[in-house]
Motif scaffolding. Structure first.
Motif, PDB file in Angstrom:
ATOM      1  N   UNK A 137       0.830  -1.203   0.000  1.00 44.98           N
ATOM      2  CA  UNK A 137       0.000   0.000   0.000  1.00 44.98           C
ATOM      3  C   UNK A 137       0.869   1.259   0.000  1.00 44.98           C
ATOM      4  N   UNK A 138       2.031   1.160   0.628  1.00 44.15           N
ATOM      5  CA  UNK A 138       2.942   2.299   0.658  1.00 44.15           C
ATOM      6  C   UNK A 138       3.521   2.577  -0.727  1.00 44.15           C
ATOM      7  N   UNK A 139       3.861   1.502  -1.451  1.00 42.83           N
ATOM      8  CA  UNK A 139       4.494   1.621  -2.769  1.00 42.83           C
ATOM      9  C   UNK A 139       3.509   1.296  -3.878  1.00 42.83           C
ATOM     10  N   UNK A 140       2.264   1.642  -3.684  1.00 43.00           N
ATOM     11  CA  UNK A 140       1.198   1.290  -4.619  1.00 43.00           C
ATOM     12  C   UNK A 140       1.463   1.905  -5.985  1.00 43.00           C
ATOM     13  N   UNK A 141       1.145   1.144  -7.052  1.00 42.63           N
ATOM     14  CA  UNK A 141       1.387   1.626  -8.418  1.00 42.63           C
ATOM     15  C   UNK A 141       0.353   2.655  -8.863  1.00 42.63           C
ATOM     16  N   UNK A 142      -0.835   2.653  -8.224  1.00 48.18           N
ATOM     17  CA  UNK A 142      -1.881   3.595  -8.614  1.00 48.18           C
ATOM     18  C   UNK A 142      -1.540   5.007  -8.152  1.00 48.18           C
ATOM     19  N   UNK A 143      -2.171   5.968  -8.790  1.00 49.09           N
ATOM     20  CA  UNK A 143      -1.972   7.377  -8.437  1.00 49.09           C
ATOM     21  C   UNK A 143      -2.720   7.670  -7.145  1.00 49.09           C
ATOM     22  N   UNK A 144      -1.991   7.885  -6.081  1.00 44.34           N
ATOM     23  CA  UNK A 144      -2.605   8.122  -4.777  1.00 44.34           C
ATOM     24  C   UNK A 144      -2.312   9.538  -4.278  1.00 44.34           C
ATOM     25  N   UNK A 155      -4.749   4.515   6.089  1.00 43.92           N
ATOM     26  CA  UNK A 155      -4.815   3.057   6.199  1.00 43.92           C
ATOM     27  C   UNK A 155      -3.455   2.482   6.576  1.00 43.92           C
ATOM     28  N   UNK A 156      -2.384   3.063   6.032  1.00 48.05           N
ATOM     29  CA  UNK A 156      -1.041   2.588   6.359  1.00 48.05           C
ATOM     30  C   UNK A 156      -0.718   2.768   7.841  1.00 48.05           C
ATOM     31  N   UNK A 157      -1.260   3.821   8.455  1.00 46.10           N
ATOM     32  CA  UNK A 157      -1.055   4.033   9.896  1.00 46.10           C
ATOM     33  C   UNK A 157      -1.674   2.887  10.684  1.00 46.10           C
TER      34      UNK A 157
END
Length: 312
Positions: A137-144, A155-157
């Protein structure tokens, strides 16, 4: 996962497992606080591995949805066998599900074989699954960078809390508060997944000034101006803060209610007959009992002999 059902379904799974853990950890601690030991999963009364079977079924269904059912061609690869950029997030989500599937599979194997340090190894596998989830989720390929990115950042927290408490559980297996926080964080993950799914894929819930836009075969929330984007991010932060406050209240009420429903078992120990870890030394109890019995018989013999001498 980039749909309403793709967020609500796993959210419900996390919430269900989290509540199951929260109930069992609290009940075990309330009933036996002195002998409480954390557990990574809990058997059910009718089917021992029901929890693990549900995790395996849910993760397998998630993998199938991401790689087979979801894509238009019912397979995620391009014509030349490579992974297209619009399906990278499918592989990332499937890899997260695979990590939890591995954890559940080895939980069953370790429980049946019971090798040395199998509890610690199982905690390590759970930590691996949460670490995998956090990194992807931290290195997600989608544009966040937009509103969805704010949801994923928070969510990462939550995932990081689950990871840290799982690692602490290896060192502090008898700490109730570590297990309690981990269970709450798993519940929180489930609720946050559901909130994310409903807000990002329900047009009526999208903040003012933002809209749904089709990009790379999936819908993304975009905002008209930076001002609207900042407002949308602030609303996400408020949602997170309100849910956090609700979970704090829920945790206290849940504990107090279960404390009232399950009164603590009172255990009586002889002084000096308890080991440092709180366990009873049965051999010492037996020896103490035999010494007392011998003392009683000796006193009785002494009294008998005295009476005979007086008669003489």
């Amino acid at each position: 996962m980039g749909t309403l059902i793709g967020h609500v379904a796993p959210g419900f799974g996390f919430l269900l497992i989290g509540l199951w853990h929260l109930f069992n950890h609290t009940k075990n601690y309330v009933l036996n606080p002195s002998s409480y030991t954390s557990s990574q999963w809990f058997p059910s009364s009718k089917l021992r591995f029901l929890e693990l079977y549900l995790i395996m079924a849910g993760t397998w269904a998630s993998i199938a949805m991401e790689l087979v059912i979801g894509p238009e061609k019912h397979q995620p690869f391009d014509s030349d066998g490579t992974i297209p950029s619009n399906h990278l997030h499918n592989f990332e989500h499937a890899t997260i599900s695979l990590s939890f599937f591995i954890y559940a599979t080895f939980a069953i194997i370790l429980d049946r074989l019971k090798p040395k340090a199998h509890h610690e190894l199982l905690q390590l596998l759970a930590a691996f699954a949460f670490a995998q989830q956090f990194l992807l989720f931290r290195l997600h390929s989608s544009d966040h960078m937009g509103m969805e990115g704010q949801y994923h950042l928070l969510l990462q927290v939550i995932i990081l809390v689950s990871l840290i408490t799982t690692l602490l559980g290896i060192t502090y297996p008898k700490s109730f508060i570590v297990s309690f926080i981990r269970s709450l964080s798993i519940c929180f993950q489930g609720v946050w997944f559901a909130v994310m799914g409903f807000v990002l894929w329900t047009p009526g819930l999208i903040p003012k000034g933002c809209f749904m836009n089709l990009e790379e075969d999936h819908l993304v929330v975009r905002c008209k101006t930076d001002e609207y984007l900042d407002r949308a991010r602030s609303l996400v932060n408020l949602q997170f803060s309100w849910l956090l406050a609700m979970f704090a209240v829920f945790a206290m009420v849940f504990y107090l209610v279960l404390l009232r429903m399950c009164p603590e078992k009172v255990e009586y120990w002889s002084v000096g007959m308890v080991d440092e870890d709180g366990s009873e030394d049965l051999e010492s109890q037996k020896k103490s009992h035999s010494i007392i019995e011998e003392s009683k018989s000796f006193v009785s013999m002494g009294k008998g002999s005295t009476a005979v001498e007086i008669e003489r």
